[in-house]
Scaffold this motif. Sequence first.
Motif, mmCIF file in Angstrom:
data_model
loop_
_atom_site.group_PDB
_atom_site.id
_atom_site.type_symbol
_atom_site.label_atom_id
_atom_site.label_comp_id
_atom_site.label_asym_id
_atom_site.label_seq_id
_atom_site.Cartn_x
_atom_site.Cartn_y
_atom_site.Cartn_z
ATOM 1 N N ILE A 60 -5.747 13.245 -6.351
ATOM 2 C CA ILE A 60 -4.492 12.679 -5.837
ATOM 3 C C ILE A 60 -3.306 13.461 -6.396
ATOM 4 N N ILE A 61 -3.211 13.581 -7.710
ATOM 5 C CA ILE A 61 -2.008 14.214 -8.262
ATOM 6 C C ILE A 61 -2.285 15.495 -9.046
ATOM 7 N N GLY A 62 -3.567 15.850 -9.210
ATOM 8 C CA GLY A 62 -3.889 17.021 -10.024
ATOM 9 C C GLY A 62 -3.356 18.304 -9.412
ATOM 10 N N ASP B 282 -1.294 -0.261 -4.094
ATOM 11 C CA ASP B 282 -0.764 0.321 -5.337
ATOM 12 C C ASP B 282 -0.157 -0.795 -6.181
ATOM 13 N N GLY B 283 0.163 -0.440 -7.415
ATOM 14 C CA GLY B 283 0.864 -1.410 -8.272
ATOM 15 C C GLY B 283 -0.033 -2.523 -8.784
ATOM 16 N N ILE B 284 -1.331 -2.236 -8.939
ATOM 17 C CA ILE B 284 -2.246 -3.286 -9.418
ATOM 18 C C ILE B 284 -2.329 -3.276 -10.936
ATOM 19 N N SER B 285 -2.623 -2.119 -11.504
ATOM 20 C CA SER B 285 -2.933 -2.063 -12.938
ATOM 21 C C SER B 285 -1.708 -1.613 -13.723
ATOM 22 N N GLN B 286 -1.220 -2.510 -14.565
ATOM 23 C CA GLN B 286 -0.095 -2.188 -15.444
ATOM 24 C C GLN B 286 -0.471 -2.644 -16.844
ATOM 25 N N MET C 166 8.316 7.591 -4.200
ATOM 26 C CA MET C 166 9.297 7.759 -5.265
ATOM 27 C C MET C 166 8.584 7.226 -6.496
ATOM 28 N N PHE C 167 8.018 8.149 -7.263
ATOM 29 C CA PHE C 167 7.265 7.746 -8.456
ATOM 30 C C PHE C 167 8.242 7.595 -9.603
ATOM 31 N N LEU C 168 8.259 6.419 -10.219
ATOM 32 C CA LEU C 168 9.099 6.184 -11.398
ATOM 33 C C LEU C 168 8.218 5.607 -12.485
ATOM 34 N N LYS D 275 -9.091 9.110 -14.137
ATOM 35 C CA LYS D 275 -8.385 10.211 -14.809
ATOM 36 C C LYS D 275 -7.232 9.691 -15.649
ATOM 37 N N VAL D 276 -6.404 8.849 -15.017
ATOM 38 C CA VAL D 276 -5.158 8.462 -15.690
ATOM 39 C C VAL D 276 -5.322 7.243 -16.600
ATOM 40 N N HIS D 277 -6.485 6.581 -16.507
ATOM 41 C CA HIS D 277 -6.744 5.439 -17.400
ATOM 42 C C HIS D 277 -8.244 5.313 -17.633
ATOM 43 N N PRO D 278 -8.761 6.111 -18.577
ATOM 44 C CA PRO D 278 -10.225 6.114 -18.769
ATOM 45 C C PRO D 278 -10.777 4.851 -19.433
ATOM 46 N N ARG D 279 -9.906 3.880 -19.686
ATOM 47 C CA ARG D 279 -10.311 2.564 -20.215
ATOM 48 C C ARG D 279 -11.161 2.692 -21.479
ATOM 49 N N ASP D 280 -12.439 2.245 -21.434
ATOM 50 C CA ASP D 280 -13.257 2.209 -22.647
ATOM 51 C C ASP D 280 -13.866 3.564 -22.999
ATOM 52 N N ALA E 237 -11.954 10.569 -10.106
ATOM 53 C CA ALA E 237 -11.204 9.516 -9.397
ATOM 54 C C ALA E 237 -9.851 9.289 -10.086
ATOM 55 N N HIS E 238 -8.808 9.180 -9.286
ATOM 56 C CA HIS E 238 -7.448 9.081 -9.839
ATOM 57 C C HIS E 238 -7.356 8.036 -10.955
ATOM 58 N N ILE E 239 -7.881 6.831 -10.704
ATOM 59 C CA ILE E 239 -7.679 5.782 -11.720
ATOM 60 C C ILE E 239 -8.527 6.019 -12.971
ATOM 61 N N HIS F 126 0.848 -1.198 0.000
ATOM 62 C CA HIS F 126 0.000 0.000 0.000
ATOM 63 C C HIS F 126 0.883 1.247 0.000
ATOM 64 N N GLU F 127 0.315 2.345 -0.473
ATOM 65 C CA GLU F 127 1.070 3.603 -0.408
ATOM 66 C C GLU F 127 0.643 4.359 0.859
ATOM 67 N N HIS F 128 1.184 5.569 1.072
ATOM 68 C CA HIS F 128 1.005 6.220 2.371
ATOM 69 C C HIS F 128 -0.431 6.641 2.702
ATOM 70 N N LEU G 142 4.710 2.359 -17.670
ATOM 71 C CA LEU G 142 5.096 1.266 -16.769
ATOM 72 C C LEU G 142 5.513 1.903 -15.449
ATOM 73 N N ARG G 143 4.673 1.768 -14.426
ATOM 74 C CA ARG G 143 4.963 2.418 -13.139
ATOM 75 C C ARG G 143 5.867 1.535 -12.290
ATOM 76 N N ARG G 144 6.861 2.174 -11.676
ATOM 77 C CA ARG G 144 7.843 1.421 -10.884
ATOM 78 C C ARG G 144 8.115 2.107 -9.544
HETATM 79 FE FE1 N7H Z 1 -1.237 6.691 -9.330
HETATM 80 N N1 N7H Z 1 -2.895 6.526 -4.794
HETATM 81 O O1 N7H Z 1 -2.515 6.003 -3.804
HETATM 82 O O2 N7H Z 1 -3.963 7.104 -4.825
HETATM 83 N N2 N7H Z 1 -2.282 5.299 -8.266
HETATM 84 N N3 N7H Z 1 -0.664 7.584 -7.600
HETATM 85 N N4 N7H Z 1 -0.036 7.965 -10.405
HETATM 86 N N5 N7H Z 1 -1.664 5.702 -11.040
HETATM 87 C C1 N7H Z 1 -2.909 4.190 -8.783
HETATM 88 O O3 N7H Z 1 -3.994 0.432 -10.142
HETATM 89 C C2 N7H Z 1 -1.131 7.337 -6.324
HETATM 90 C C3 N7H Z 1 0.760 8.936 -9.890
HETATM 91 C C4 N7H Z 1 -1.273 6.066 -12.323
HETATM 92 O O4 N7H Z 1 -4.716 1.490 -14.965
HETATM 93 C C5 N7H Z 1 -3.565 3.478 -7.745
HETATM 94 O O5 N7H Z 1 -2.010 0.161 -9.314
HETATM 95 C C6 N7H Z 1 -0.442 8.223 -5.394
HETATM 96 C C7 N7H Z 1 1.357 9.708 -10.960
HETATM 97 C C8 N7H Z 1 -1.749 5.086 -13.279
HETATM 98 O O6 N7H Z 1 -6.415 1.807 -13.629
HETATM 99 C C9 N7H Z 1 -3.340 4.166 -6.584
HETATM 100 C C10 N7H Z 1 0.429 8.973 -6.135
HETATM 101 C C11 N7H Z 1 0.882 9.154 -12.134
HETATM 102 C C12 N7H Z 1 -2.433 4.140 -12.545
HETATM 103 C C13 N7H Z 1 -2.537 5.334 -6.902
HETATM 104 C C14 N7H Z 1 0.287 8.584 -7.512
HETATM 105 C C15 N7H Z 1 0.032 8.043 -11.766
HETATM 106 C C16 N7H Z 1 -2.363 4.543 -11.148
HETATM 107 C C17 N7H Z 1 -4.437 2.228 -7.892
HETATM 108 C C18 N7H Z 1 1.391 10.057 -5.705
HETATM 109 C C19 N7H Z 1 1.151 9.564 -13.557
HETATM 110 C C20 N7H Z 1 -3.135 2.897 -13.104
HETATM 111 C C21 N7H Z 1 -3.627 0.973 -7.865
HETATM 112 C C22 N7H Z 1 1.771 10.255 -4.489
HETATM 113 C C23 N7H Z 1 1.157 10.789 -13.992
HETATM 114 C C24 N7H Z 1 -4.570 3.212 -13.401
HETATM 115 C C25 N7H Z 1 -3.192 0.480 -9.210
HETATM 116 C C26 N7H Z 1 -5.296 2.060 -14.049
HETATM 117 C C27 N7H Z 1 -2.934 3.820 -10.112
HETATM 118 C C28 N7H Z 1 -2.155 6.371 -6.030
HETATM 119 C C29 N7H Z 1 0.992 9.151 -8.542
HETATM 120 C C30 N7H Z 1 -0.583 7.208 -12.665
HETATM 121 C C31 N7H Z 1 -3.880 3.720 -5.222
HETATM 122 C C32 N7H Z 1 -0.651 8.328 -3.907
HETATM 123 C C33 N7H Z 1 2.320 10.890 -10.805
HETATM 124 C C34 N7H Z 1 -1.531 5.127 -14.781
#
Ligand code: N7H
Length: 587
Positions: free
Chosen positions: A533-535, A263-267, A499-501, A449-454, A445-447, A256-258, A471-473
């Motif tokens: 979350i990040i806007g 986190d790290g589910i959808s790639q 540490m967003f990579l 916004k960043v992945h509007p899917r269909d 919602a963050h997910i 989990h993140e803070h 590819l998030r790392r």
């Molecule tokens: Fe995000 N969070 O905890 O809310 N992110 N993210 N992210 N993020 C995702 O699906 C988070 C950041 C993406 O395919 C989850 O792995 C936080 C940046 C993308 O459905 C959660 C920060 C960017 C996805 C968070 C942060 C992205 C994603 C759900 C910063 C790019 C996949 C778990 C502190 C510009 C979306 C998951 C999909 C998922 C969080 C940063 C992008 C929980 C806290 C900077 C593409």
Amino acid sequence: MRSKRYAPLKNVGQPIEEIDLGPQKASRAAARGAAEFKFAPEQSLKGIHVPILTPLVDADVPGSPPEPVFDSAAQSDIQGNVIPGFNKDHQHFLFFRIRNPKRAKLFLRDILPRISTMEEVIAFRRLYRSKRFLLGRHNTYLCSTWVNIAFSRRAIELLANKTDADAFGDRSFQLGLAQRASYLGDPTSPAHRGSPRKWRVGGPKNEAAIVLILASDHVGVLDDLAALLKLRAGDAALDLIFEQRGDTLPGDLRGHEHFGFKDGISQPGVRGKLSAAPGDYLTPRYLAAGDDRRLYLAKPGQQLVWPGQFLLGEQRQSTEDQLNAIAAGSNFPKWAARGSYLVVRRLQQDVPAFYSFVARGAARTGIARDRFAAMLVGRWPSGAPILRLPGGDNPALGDDDFANNHFIFDDDTRPSSLRPIPGYPGDTYPQAAADFLAQVCPHFAHIRKVHPRDTATEMGKPADTFTRMILRRGIPYGPPLIGVKKPTGKLIGADRGLMFLCYGASIEDQFEFLQRRWSNSGSQPNLGGFDPIIGQNGRRGSRIRFIDCPTPAGTFRIKMQDEWVTPTGGGYFFAPSISAIRDVLAA
Ligand code: N7H
């Protein structure tokens, strides 16, 4: 089974009231919200299927275009954090400046054999997965330690030459993160704590030329390796300008993140094969012959994308349709093939400010706190998508790799049909119902916004969205606050974040696009507010954002004055192939 709809909404999309919650500073009272937050502990593996990564011989799909084979030569040339990703619990990042290019080359030659390849990381992953399957638990006691490297544009100019450095077609890489900061909406006021001038690394005066990424299962080994590489780098006149440790959060927060969310589910699922053998895919294919989506998906919800979206010189994703590739790009020096751009962002998270907003926003809208927080992310803390379980969290779904990403937004999600997977009982959770009006999973919602899917976006067909994937790392840094019953003032004020990579074949079209065009916009890809979350709102000096929050009483426009994710460093880099390091940068 159909999921029950959340109560019908009035005046959908038309804000009926503006709510200004006012500013709130981090305090003990604000931290209480974080302490009370209930996150779902990770499930034991009992009863949860853990796929093994060996080839599934009958997984080839008739009618799908042939995918490139990454043979052993290619796999041992590509850095392993690009594909498949280190995914280690402990990571250490070292940022250097080059004082003497000739001596820097000696360092590169010295560490070349240490650089971990795609081949090594895949081999270890396969071993780990099969061991985990046999044991039925996460902790296999298998350990490995990895090293990767990436270079800024300036480093390439110093180590290769200006012509080659200029030949990288990505404009953002040419300019560097510090110069792109205001475009990304980062704070421009020098007084702001997120101002690039205050960044730990990557600001106008402390840009790094080289970043080393070290990763290990074992803390002691990681520390030893970091010490050794710092010594060697020092000998080669590389000045360490910043270092950052990252660790998976402990105990039940693992993964989990803070803010407490998994986190790290959808790639994206990278297309390609590891050998010509039938079914030997880089991203294993789990959909059954009867499921037409197996042309597009590796496992339920995991979109297949052509490798050129992440590796230069490979076939890229067509924007016209999901299935087909277009030719590889050519806007880079030849030797940069099989390399990838790397974005590093040190994002500080203010957990008390986030939960203070959640508590006040929930109280004003009449939405339960846990639901309100989940609406901001689009998933419950366990990782279960709110679209599949509108009624509340279920950690078993969050942990189910075959179900936790299986949903689309605009249409009803059809149940998926999986190949027989020993031990897997099947996806028995309610399927996501169409949420075209974003009543359940809001547009902000963050997910979403960043992945509007269909969802079609302002860019056109959904296939365009697949060209934005990254590819998030990332890995958290700093001590957790979430769930701590009586935090001290020191713990509340501690520096923590992500540490967003991420890797991609274009910084501008992928990472920057997601951040700037979608997350920082109140209206794109759909009307409904900023990504909470990040806007960032960097326009005309105002940092205030808003979300249009759907509730049974109507839609409330909620102002967000505080900021809980703040950039505090980073850089734009390029992660070359091993042969490019050997033959060009170290030569
Ligand atoms: Fe995000 N969070 O905890 O809310 N992110 N993210 N992210 N993020 C995702 O699906 C988070 C950041 C993406 O395919 C989850 O792995 C936080 C940046 C993308 O459905 C959660 C920060 C960017 C996805 C968070 C942060 C992205 C994603 C759900 C910063 C790019 C996949 C778990 C502190 C510009 C979306 C998951 C999909 C998922 C969080 C940063 C992008 C929980 C806290 C900077 C593409």
